[in-house]
Design an enzyme around this catalytic site. Structure first.
Site, PDB file in Angstrom:
ATOM      1  CG  ASN A 129      -2.295  -0.592   0.852  1.00 48.65           C
ATOM      2  OD1 ASN A 129      -2.613  -0.775  -0.330  1.00 48.65           O
ATOM      3  ND2 ASN A 129      -3.091  -0.915   1.859  1.00 48.65           N
ATOM      4  CG  LEU A 133      -5.682  -8.488   4.363  1.00 50.51           C
ATOM      5  CD1 LEU A 133      -6.802  -7.482   4.116  1.00 50.51           C
ATOM      6  CD2 LEU A 133      -5.709  -9.577   3.282  1.00 50.51           C
ATOM      7  CG  HIS A 134       1.117  -9.729   5.330  1.00 52.52           C
ATOM      8  ND1 HIS A 134       0.330 -10.722   4.790  1.00 52.52           N
ATOM      9  CD2 HIS A 134       1.601 -10.236   6.479  1.00 52.52           C
ATOM     10  CE1 HIS A 134       0.363 -11.791   5.569  1.00 52.52           C
ATOM     11  NE2 HIS A 134       1.121 -11.515   6.614  1.00 52.52           N
ATOM     12  CB  CYS A 135       0.541  -2.892   4.460  1.00 52.25           C
ATOM     13  SG  CYS A 135       0.512  -2.390   6.162  1.00 52.25           S
ATOM     14  CB  SER A 136       0.325  -6.170   0.268  1.00 50.49           C
ATOM     15  OG  SER A 136       0.429  -6.219  -1.133  1.00 50.49           O
TER      16      SER A 136
END
Ligand SMILES: Cc1ncc(COP(=O)(O)O)c(C=O)c1O
Length: 362
Positions: free
Chosen positions: A78, A318-321
């Site tokens: 992101n 979601l690991h910022c992705s």
């Protein structure tokens, strides 16, 4: 970092007194260490930032105008997707090149999308979800063929893979300090290559630099054009120490160790019933970042039990992705991410496999 606070600690460029000069020396030495680590020719084109997110934002916002065409990939963090989506609301022509379920990018499709006149291609060097390494040199060549610049988000690979920005053809190289470079949180930077026309870039942030104080406009010189306000001298001292440590250890040696640990981890995971591993099967095509799901177990349960019962720290979700998780089919639940590093031993991998086997079968 202690040495910086005891011996320097002044505000570089702001004064002629000894502590200011000492701080300036530490930061200049750090600039040289970072440039040498990544094969950059000019340390003055190394801009220090609080993290890679700032570095990416500065690069994107300084360079791009409404109407510009930008091509990125389907596995971006992101820190790339959000600024691009914001800029698309104001007229940026944003194109996302799809990746397959392992994160691999089809270079023929990319070639078609990077049409002549494209301003920028931006990609991460390796997925922060499943470690897939993107072919940075080939992406750079495609960008340059169309007259575009190439920006690389090296958050996952700086200090992890040997990188020469000139040989790879990277025009804007964004890195973070607190991962593979072994630096403290709150450090990172942007390296501008020779193809980048710095005069044509906007300053993004404007303010005090300690240079050209007679002017009310932002100085055009580097790094001052993009470095405003008091720098994080103590953090930058720590980043330089991390970079020197990594270089003394040898990035090729770090890569070889991580490759062996990844192989051990992936082989062990394949033998646990109900475990699914994401990303490329070939360890050479990935970093040590490995994402898994366990059939019948939520990622939160797995992450919590690994921490609570085994003191194994993972990141789940979601690991910022979200883009990556949509690409690999794990949205919105996400995955459990395992990330062996410099301090991980083969015994740690065995302990992790034992823990996951117990959770999967228990
Ligand atoms: C690929 C990638 N890009 C960007 C970031 C953002 O890093 P930072 O928090 O240092 O800005 C990360 C880290 O989580 C990452 O893995």
């Amino acid at each position: 970092m202690v040495d910086f606070l005891e011996r320097a600690g002044g505000n570089p460029g702001r004064s002629g007194h000894r502590l200011s000069i000492a701080a300036g020396r530490v930061i200049n030495d750090a600039r040289e260490a970072v440039a040498a680590c990544f094969g950059a020719d000019d340390p003055l084109r190394v801009i220090f930032t609080p993290n890679v997110t700032y570095a990416l934002n500065i690069g994107l916002q300084a360079l791009l105008q409404p109407g510009d065409r930008v091509v990125t990939t389907g596995i971006e963090h992101n820190s790339v997707m959000r600024p691009l989506r914001e800029m698309a609301k104001a007229g940026l022509d944003l194109v996302v090149a799809p990746c397959d379920h392992t994160g691999a990018l089809d270079l023929d499709v990319l070639r078609q999308l990077v049409t002549p006149g494209t301003r920028l291609v931006v990609a991460n060097h390796a997925s922060n979800v499943m470690g897939t390494i993107l072919p940075a040199g080939e992406i750079a060549a495609i960008a340059h063929q169309a007259g575009a610049l190439f920006m690389l988000d090296a958050a996952q690979t700086a200090g992890v893979l040997p990188i020469d920005v000139v040989a790879l053809g990277v025009d804007l190289f964004a890195f973070t300090g607190h991962k593979g470079l072994q630096g403290p949180p709150g450090t990172g930077g942007l390296i501008l290559g020779e193809r980048v026309d710095v005069d044509a870039m906007r300053p993004v942030f404007a303010g005090g630099t300690g240079s050209r104080s007679e002017r009310e406009e932002q100085p055009e010189i580097l790094p001052d054009k993009f470095e405003v306000g008091t720098p994080n001298g103590v953090g930058i001292a720590g980043l330089a120490a991390g970079v020197r440590y990594v270089m003394a250890h040898g990035i090729a040696a770090i890569r070889a160790d991580e490759l062996a640990l990844t192989q051990q981890l992936c082989q062990g995971l394949a033998a646990i019933p109900g475990v699914r591993v994401y990303g490329p099967a070939d360890p050479a095509a990935r970093t040590a970042t490995v994402s898994v799901t366990l059939a019948g177990r939520s990622v939160s349960e797995v992450g919590w039990r690994l921490d609570d019962e085994y003191e194994i720290l993972t990141r789940v979700g979601l690991h910022c992705s979200p883009a990556t998780h949509r690409t690999i089919g794990t949205f919105p639940e996400g995955t459990v991410r395992l990330a062996p590093g410099l301090a991980t031993t083969p015994a740690d991998i065995d302990a992790t496999l034992h823990a996951l086997r117990t959770i999967a079968c228990g």
